[in-house]
Design an enzyme around this catalytic site. Sequence first.
Site, PDB file in Angstrom:
ATOM      1  N   ASN A  11       5.989  33.759  57.664  1.00 43.34           N
ATOM      2  CA  ASN A  11       4.953  34.856  57.654  1.00 43.34           C
ATOM      3  C   ASN A  11       4.391  34.920  59.164  1.00 43.34           C
ATOM      4  O   ASN A  11       3.504  34.247  59.529  1.00 43.34           O
ATOM      5  CB  ASN A  11       3.625  34.600  56.758  1.00 43.34           C
TER       6      ASN A  11
ATOM      7  N   ASP B 255      -1.948  26.877  51.318  1.00 43.97           N
ATOM      8  CA  ASP B 255      -1.618  27.427  50.067  1.00 43.97           C
ATOM      9  C   ASP B 255      -3.041  28.173  49.682  1.00 43.97           C
ATOM     10  O   ASP B 255      -4.035  27.525  49.942  1.00 43.97           O
ATOM     11  CB  ASP B 255      -1.430  26.498  49.013  1.00 43.97           C
TER      12      ASP B 255
ATOM     13  N   PHE C 183      -4.654  42.861  52.341  1.00 42.66           N
ATOM     14  CA  PHE C 183      -3.744  42.787  51.349  1.00 42.66           C
ATOM     15  C   PHE C 183      -4.445  42.169  50.055  1.00 42.66           C
ATOM     16  O   PHE C 183      -5.532  41.596  50.116  1.00 42.66           O
ATOM     17  CB  PHE C 183      -2.445  41.873  51.845  1.00 42.66           C
ATOM     18  N   GLY C 184      -3.495  42.058  49.089  1.00 48.55           N
ATOM     19  CA  GLY C 184      -3.920  41.193  47.879  1.00 48.55           C
ATOM     20  C   GLY C 184      -5.029  41.669  47.129  1.00 48.55           C
ATOM     21  O   GLY C 184      -5.312  43.157  46.983  1.00 48.55           O
TER      22      GLY C 184
ATOM     23  N   LYS D   5     -12.477  40.262  59.332  1.00 52.88           N
ATOM     24  CA  LYS D   5     -11.989  39.531  58.225  1.00 52.88           C
ATOM     25  C   LYS D   5     -11.712  37.998  58.864  1.00 52.88           C
ATOM     26  O   LYS D   5     -11.967  37.223  58.109  1.00 52.88           O
ATOM     27  CB  LYS D   5     -10.797  40.064  57.417  1.00 52.88           C
TER      28      LYS D   5
HETATM   29  P1  IMP Z   1      -1.004  32.475  49.957  1.00 43.01           P
HETATM   30  O1  IMP Z   1      -0.899  31.121  49.245  1.00 43.01           O
HETATM   31  O2  IMP Z   1      -1.679  32.660  51.117  1.00 43.01           O
HETATM   32  O3  IMP Z   1       0.455  32.947  49.849  1.00 43.01           O
HETATM   33  O4  IMP Z   1      -1.753  33.515  48.869  1.00 43.01           O
HETATM   34  C1  IMP Z   1      -1.393  33.396  47.329  1.00 43.01           C
HETATM   35  C2  IMP Z   1      -1.994  34.771  46.891  1.00 43.01           C
HETATM   36  O5  IMP Z   1      -3.249  34.699  47.002  1.00 43.01           O
HETATM   37  C3  IMP Z   1      -1.633  36.008  47.640  1.00 43.01           C
HETATM   38  O6  IMP Z   1      -0.374  36.335  47.462  1.00 43.01           O
HETATM   39  C4  IMP Z   1      -2.772  36.852  47.265  1.00 43.01           C
HETATM   40  O7  IMP Z   1      -2.650  37.466  45.897  1.00 43.01           O
HETATM   41  C5  IMP Z   1      -3.945  36.062  47.135  1.00 43.01           C
HETATM   42  N1  IMP Z   1      -4.544  35.875  48.527  1.00 43.01           N
HETATM   43  C6  IMP Z   1      -4.608  35.036  49.297  1.00 43.01           C
HETATM   44  N2  IMP Z   1      -5.358  35.206  50.627  1.00 43.01           N
HETATM   45  C7  IMP Z   1      -5.763  36.287  50.314  1.00 43.01           C
HETATM   46  C8  IMP Z   1      -6.524  37.291  51.110  1.00 43.01           C
HETATM   47  O8  IMP Z   1      -7.012  37.085  52.317  1.00 43.01           O
HETATM   48  N3  IMP Z   1      -6.890  38.454  50.732  1.00 43.01           N
HETATM   49  C9  IMP Z   1      -6.385  38.830  49.371  1.00 43.01           C
HETATM   50  N4  IMP Z   1      -5.780  38.326  48.541  1.00 43.01           N
HETATM   51  C10 IMP Z   1      -5.449  36.847  49.105  1.00 43.01           C
END
Ligand code: IMP
Length: 193
Positions: free
Chosen positions: A9, A68, A148-149, A171
Site C-alpha cells: 500500500n 493490521d 476511506f473505509g 487525520k
Molecule cells: P487494514 O488492516 O489497514 O487494511 O484495515 C482493515 C479495514 O479496517 C479497512 O479495510 C477499513 O474497512 C477499516 N479501516 C482501517 N483503518 C481505517 C481508517 O483509517 N479509516 C476507515 N476505515 C479504516
Amino acid sequence: MELCFATNNQHKLDEVRAIIGGKISIVSLKEIGCNEELAETTGTIAGNSRQKAEFVFKNYGINCFADDSGLEVDSLNGAPGVDSAIYAGPQRSHYDNIKVLLKNLEGIFNRNSRFVTVITLFLNGEVFQFEGEVTGKILYEKKGTEGFGYDPIFMPDGFSKTLAQMSMEEKNKISHRARAIEKLVKFINSKFE
Ligand code: IMP
C-alpha cells in the site's frame, strides 16, 4: 539498516517513510520479491499483524513489521473488528460495509467505538507489538468525502466532524495508524541512536 514493511500500500509506505527519518530504509513486499497475498487467518487484529510479519521474517530472512487495523463497536461486542474490510462480504466494498454497520446499529443508542491498529515488529528474531487507537462515535449517516473505509461515519472524541471531513494531514495527527507508527518509530530510533 533495511526494514521491510509488509505491505504494498503506497499510502502506508509514504506515511511511514515520512516519519521514520533517514537511518532506516523501508522496503515494500514487492521490493523484497514477495508478490503473494499474505494470509490473515488468526481471527484477531493482533494475531493477523503478527502472522504477516512472521511470514516475511521466516521466508525472506529480513527484519520486518506488519500492521493490521479495524473498527470495534462497543454495542456490537467489538464487531466488525478483524472483519472490518469484509463486513458486508468478500467484495471489500467500503460503501456496503458502512450500510451493514448502520443497519446493525439501528435503534441502538450507544455508538461508542474505536479504530485500532496493531503493528508487529520482528527484529533480529525478537518480537515487539505497538498499538494505536482513536476513540469516537458512529454517526447515523455519512458526512464527508475524504479518507476511506468507515471514515464518513466515525466522529473522533473531542471533534465535531468525521474523519472524512478532515484533511489527510489532520487525520494523520490523531489516527490509530499514525499513533501505532509513532510508537514503532520511537522504538526503532531509540534502538539505532
Ligand atoms: P487494514 O488492516 O489497514 O487494511 O484495515 C482493515 C479495514 O479496517 C479497512 O479495510 C477499513 O474497512 C477499516 N479501516 C482501517 N483503518 C481505517 C481508517 O483509517 N479509516 C476507515 N476505515 C479504516
